[in-house]
Structure formats: C-alpha cells, structure tokens
Write a protein that holds these residues in place. Structure first.
Motif, PDB file in Angstrom:
ATOM      1  N   ILE A  28     -10.051  19.362 -47.799  1.00  0.00           N
ATOM      2  CA  ILE A  28      -9.563  19.794 -46.456  1.00  0.00           C
ATOM      3  C   ILE A  28     -11.096  20.418 -46.231  1.00  0.00           C
ATOM      4  CG2 ILE A  28      -8.411  20.900 -44.594  1.00  0.00           C
ATOM      5  CD1 ILE A  28      -6.002  20.470 -46.649  1.00  0.00           C
ATOM      6  N   ARG A  29     -11.595  21.175 -46.397  1.00  0.00           N
ATOM      7  CA  ARG A  29     -12.723  21.996 -46.085  1.00  0.00           C
ATOM      8  C   ARG A  29     -13.999  21.253 -46.003  1.00  0.00           C
ATOM      9  NH1 ARG A  29     -11.642  27.597 -49.749  1.00  0.00           N
ATOM     10  NH2 ARG A  29     -10.348  28.626 -48.178  1.00  0.00           N
ATOM     11  N   ARG A  30     -14.142  20.326 -46.908  1.00  0.00           N
ATOM     12  CA  ARG A  30     -15.254  19.295 -47.025  1.00  0.00           C
ATOM     13  C   ARG A  30     -14.968  18.310 -45.812  1.00  0.00           C
ATOM     14  NH1 ARG A  30     -16.149  14.016 -47.935  1.00  0.00           N
ATOM     15  NH2 ARG A  30     -13.650  13.511 -48.199  1.00  0.00           N
ATOM     16  N   ILE A  31     -13.875  17.966 -45.430  1.00  0.00           N
ATOM     17  CA  ILE A  31     -13.757  17.099 -44.233  1.00  0.00           C
ATOM     18  C   ILE A  31     -13.779  17.855 -42.980  1.00  0.00           C
ATOM     19  CG2 ILE A  31     -11.795  15.854 -42.957  1.00  0.00           C
ATOM     20  CD1 ILE A  31     -10.905  14.796 -45.554  1.00  0.00           C
ATOM     21  N   GLU A  32     -13.591  19.099 -42.960  1.00  0.00           N
ATOM     22  CA  GLU A  32     -13.965  19.839 -41.725  1.00  0.00           C
ATOM     23  C   GLU A  32     -15.340  19.851 -41.613  1.00  0.00           C
ATOM     24  OE1 GLU A  32     -12.513  24.137 -39.972  1.00  0.00           O
ATOM     25  OE2 GLU A  32     -13.023  24.142 -42.065  1.00  0.00           O
ATOM     26  N   LYS A  33     -16.318  20.224 -42.597  1.00  0.00           N
ATOM     27  CA  LYS A  33     -17.711  20.344 -42.361  1.00  0.00           C
ATOM     28  C   LYS A  33     -18.163  19.093 -41.700  1.00  0.00           C
ATOM     29  CE  LYS A  33     -18.407  23.759 -45.953  1.00  0.00           C
ATOM     30  NZ  LYS A  33     -18.855  23.969 -47.361  1.00  0.00           N
ATOM     31  N   LEU A  34     -17.656  17.901 -42.210  1.00  0.00           N
ATOM     32  CA  LEU A  34     -18.066  16.317 -41.676  1.00  0.00           C
ATOM     33  C   LEU A  34     -17.889  16.164 -40.490  1.00  0.00           C
ATOM     34  CD1 LEU A  34     -19.150  13.973 -43.436  1.00  0.00           C
ATOM     35  CD2 LEU A  34     -16.782  13.103 -43.536  1.00  0.00           C
ATOM     36  N   LEU A  35     -16.540  16.595 -39.671  1.00  0.00           N
ATOM     37  CA  LEU A  35     -16.131  16.172 -38.611  1.00  0.00           C
ATOM     38  C   LEU A  35     -16.136  17.370 -37.468  1.00  0.00           C
ATOM     39  CD1 LEU A  35     -12.903  14.135 -39.652  1.00  0.00           C
ATOM     40  CD2 LEU A  35     -14.961  13.432 -39.342  1.00  0.00           C
ATOM     41  N   VAL A  58     -24.732   7.932 -40.378  1.00  0.00           N
ATOM     42  CA  VAL A  58     -23.456   8.563 -40.921  1.00  0.00           C
ATOM     43  C   VAL A  58     -23.144   8.075 -42.429  1.00  0.00           C
ATOM     44  CG1 VAL A  58     -22.922   9.346 -38.604  1.00  0.00           C
ATOM     45  CG2 VAL A  58     -21.722   7.193 -39.715  1.00  0.00           C
ATOM     46  N   SER A  59     -22.275   8.898 -42.989  1.00  0.00           N
ATOM     47  CA  SER A  59     -21.719   8.587 -44.199  1.00  0.00           C
ATOM     48  C   SER A  59     -20.558   7.362 -43.996  1.00  0.00           C
ATOM     49  CB  SER A  59     -20.852   9.735 -44.775  1.00  0.00           C
ATOM     50  OG  SER A  59     -19.855  10.108 -43.905  1.00  0.00           O
ATOM     51  N   THR A  60     -20.504   6.350 -45.017  1.00  0.00           N
ATOM     52  CA  THR A  60     -19.533   5.445 -44.867  1.00  0.00           C
ATOM     53  C   THR A  60     -18.102   6.145 -44.374  1.00  0.00           C
ATOM     54  OG1 THR A  60     -20.597   4.347 -46.494  1.00  0.00           O
ATOM     55  CG2 THR A  60     -18.338   3.776 -46.225  1.00  0.00           C
ATOM     56  N   GLU A  61     -17.686   7.368 -44.942  1.00  0.00           N
ATOM     57  CA  GLU A  61     -16.462   7.748 -44.720  1.00  0.00           C
ATOM     58  C   GLU A  61     -16.317   8.171 -43.114  1.00  0.00           C
ATOM     59  OE1 GLU A  61     -13.902  11.712 -46.212  1.00  0.00           O
ATOM     60  OE2 GLU A  61     -16.032  11.596 -46.529  1.00  0.00           O
ATOM     61  N   THR A  62     -17.323   8.894 -42.331  1.00  0.00           N
ATOM     62  CA  THR A  62     -17.117   8.999 -41.089  1.00  0.00           C
ATOM     63  C   THR A  62     -17.025   7.814 -40.352  1.00  0.00           C
ATOM     64  OG1 THR A  62     -18.391  11.103 -41.244  1.00  0.00           O
ATOM     65  CG2 THR A  62     -18.495  10.045 -38.862  1.00  0.00           C
ATOM     66  N   PHE A  63     -18.269   6.804 -40.862  1.00  0.00           N
ATOM     67  CA  PHE A  63     -18.313   5.431 -40.168  1.00  0.00           C
ATOM     68  C   PHE A  63     -16.714   4.895 -40.160  1.00  0.00           C
ATOM     69  CE2 PHE A  63     -19.078   0.975 -39.687  1.00  0.00           C
ATOM     70  CZ  PHE A  63     -19.799   0.662 -38.729  1.00  0.00           C
TER      71      PHE A  63
END
Length: 296
Positions: A28-35, A58-63
């Motif tokens: 969850i913390r990793r995703i928070e930093k991303l978004l 951007v990362s494939t995940e964000t895309f």
C-alpha cells in the motif's frame, strides 16, 4: 493515501500473520508513493507538471491504471474522470463554510479542463500526456481500491487462506473466517454514521460505498454532497448512498461515485448491463433500490 487501512488475515501462527500483514502494508505504501500528488517526484505529479508541454514516461503499472480509468470514464459517460484534479478549489472547498451555490455558468467554466479524452497515451512508449496546460489527474476515485486489491493479492500469494482489507470502509475479502463461515460485511446507514442498516455474507468479493453523509454542506436547508459532477461542476443530488458489490475492489471503488452522479435510473441501468457487478442505492427520501440480480 489519506485513508485509514485495516488488514486482517486468517492464520494459525500470529508471527507469520503479522509478517503477511506487514508485506500488505508495504505494498500500500509503495502504491501511495507512485500515485500521490503530495510528492513532486511521483509519477502522477510529473504528469501534472508537464501538462500541455510533453509526454511523461511512466511505469507500466501507472500506465495500465490510467488506461483502465479511461475505460471507466467511457462506460460512465464521463461521470468518472481522473482529470478532476483540475477542479478549482475556489469553486468547492468543503473544508470551509460555503454559503451559496455557484451559478451554473461559472461552474461549467471552472471544470473546462476536466476531460478524460485529453489524456493522450502511447502504449508502445508507456508515455502519458495531458493535452491542455492546467490539467491535472488524481486517483482519489480509484487509488484506494487498487491499493486494497494489490495488498489482498500479495497476501493471498503468501498463502494466507482468508482475510479482509478495509480501505476506509471499502472492503475486499477472500477465503473464510476461522469458523469456516463467509465474511459478514455491514452497509452503513446514510442517516446515522457508524450504524449498519444491512448485512451481506461474502467471500471473494469487494464492496465500496459512496455517500453524502460524511462530507457535505447545507445551503438553504438542502444538503449538498462533496461528490461533484465533473461534467457540470455542481454537486450530485438525489442519492444519499451507493454501495457497489463486485469481485474487484478497484472496480467497486471506481464505480460507486459515478453511479451517485448519474442518478437512480441511469445508474442502475448501467450496472444492470455490466457483468458481475451489483448495486444498492438509497435516495434522499430513504427509498432503497437494488440492481436486478440482488432483487432476484
């Protein structure tokens, strides 16, 4: 993420269970930093900073998350739109006292930059460009559901047989309680915060609720929700709460708000055309409506 998360797993060993939960929290913390939009170095902030200028890799995940968000915008005819970040705080700021509604013309002018069609994606290069200067994206309508789903996936992959991730009332479940029964999920009474008006027994399902009972203003005796229609700039009216039930927390989170914006009949008509997704709606007069499969 501006939300309170609770993670629970079913396990015979407490130390191992805590290890599993810690891994879920780290995800969850990793995703928070991303978004997040509160860190200038996040991918979201970089996209916003370059609006109207140049594409951002951007990362494939964000895309992929942006791509899925656009798909939901298309399905909901713009009632869900991650470019809501361009909404000017001078129009609606529910942290201060609002005394009157803005006129419709002013509201429309101030939401002119909200348009998911102006997100330009290049799948080959995994770049994102916001077409107009001043445009901003934000994942407030889908981010916590995505994070909850990712945490659940991580913990399941660690062989946790059952559990619940609660993201400020948006829940995703898997497996069973220690007694072998499904998880019992309560739906909040929109007239009494903290009270439950209905229960569901579920496993492998997610549930998200959007309502006007937590953050709102009262103008001339009428309650106006903090849920703003991105197409008009005005608050959604007519519905007190929307609860979405489906197998995926990201989708449940993303669909709750647009159904509230669309209204009872259009919202239910849309839900009834979608596979594996159901809804429970409560209108301003406390009438309860449900999608077809719940009713049957």
């Amino acid at each position: 993420m501006g939300n309170h998360f609770e993670l629970s797993v079913v396990a015979e060993n407490e130390a191992w269970a805590n290890e599993v939960i810690d891994t879920g929290v780290e995800e969850i913390r990793r995703i928070e930093k991303l978004l997040t939009t509160y860190n200038e170095d996040s991918e979201t902030s970089l996209i916003n900073a370059n609006a109207g200028l140049e594409p951002v890799t951007v990362s494939t995940e964000t895309f992929n998350l942006i791509e899925r968000s656009i798909r939901i915008s298309q399905i909901t005819q713009g009632a869900f739109d991650i470019t809501y970040g361009a909404l000017d705080k001078r129009l609606w700021n529910f942290d201060t006292s609002i005394k009157q509604l803005p006129d419709k013309t002013t509201a429309r002018q101030m939401v002119r930059l909200i348009n998911y069609r102006n997100i330009i994606l290049d799948k080959e290069k995994t770049t994102v460009l916001l077409k107009e200067k001043g445009m901003r994206i934000g994942f407030g309508g889908i981010g916590k559901g995505y994070a909850a789903e990712r945490a659940k996936s991580i913990m399941k992959n660690m062989a946790a047989d059952g559990g619940v991730v609660n993201a400020s009332g948006d829940l995703t479940t898997w497996g069973y309680q220690p007694d072998g029964k499904p998880w019992t999920i309560g739906i909040v009474d929109p007239n009494a915060a903290g009270h439950i008006f209905s229960y569901l027994n579920v496993t492998g399902m997610a549930l998200a609720t959007s309502g006007n009972y937590e953050k709102y203003v009262i103008i001339d005796g009428k309650r106006y929700s903090h849920t703003i229609d991105p197409r008009t700039g005005l608050p959604a009216t007519g519905i007190k709460s929307v609860t979405i039930i489906c197998p995926n927390a990201e989708i449940a989170d993303a669909m709750a708000t647009p159904v509230m914006i669309m209204g009872i009949r259009p919202g239910l008509d849309m839900i009834n055309q979608l596979k594996d997704i159901e809804a429970i709606l409560v209108d301003d007069d406390d009438n309860i409506y449900t999608s077809d499969k719940i009713r049957s």
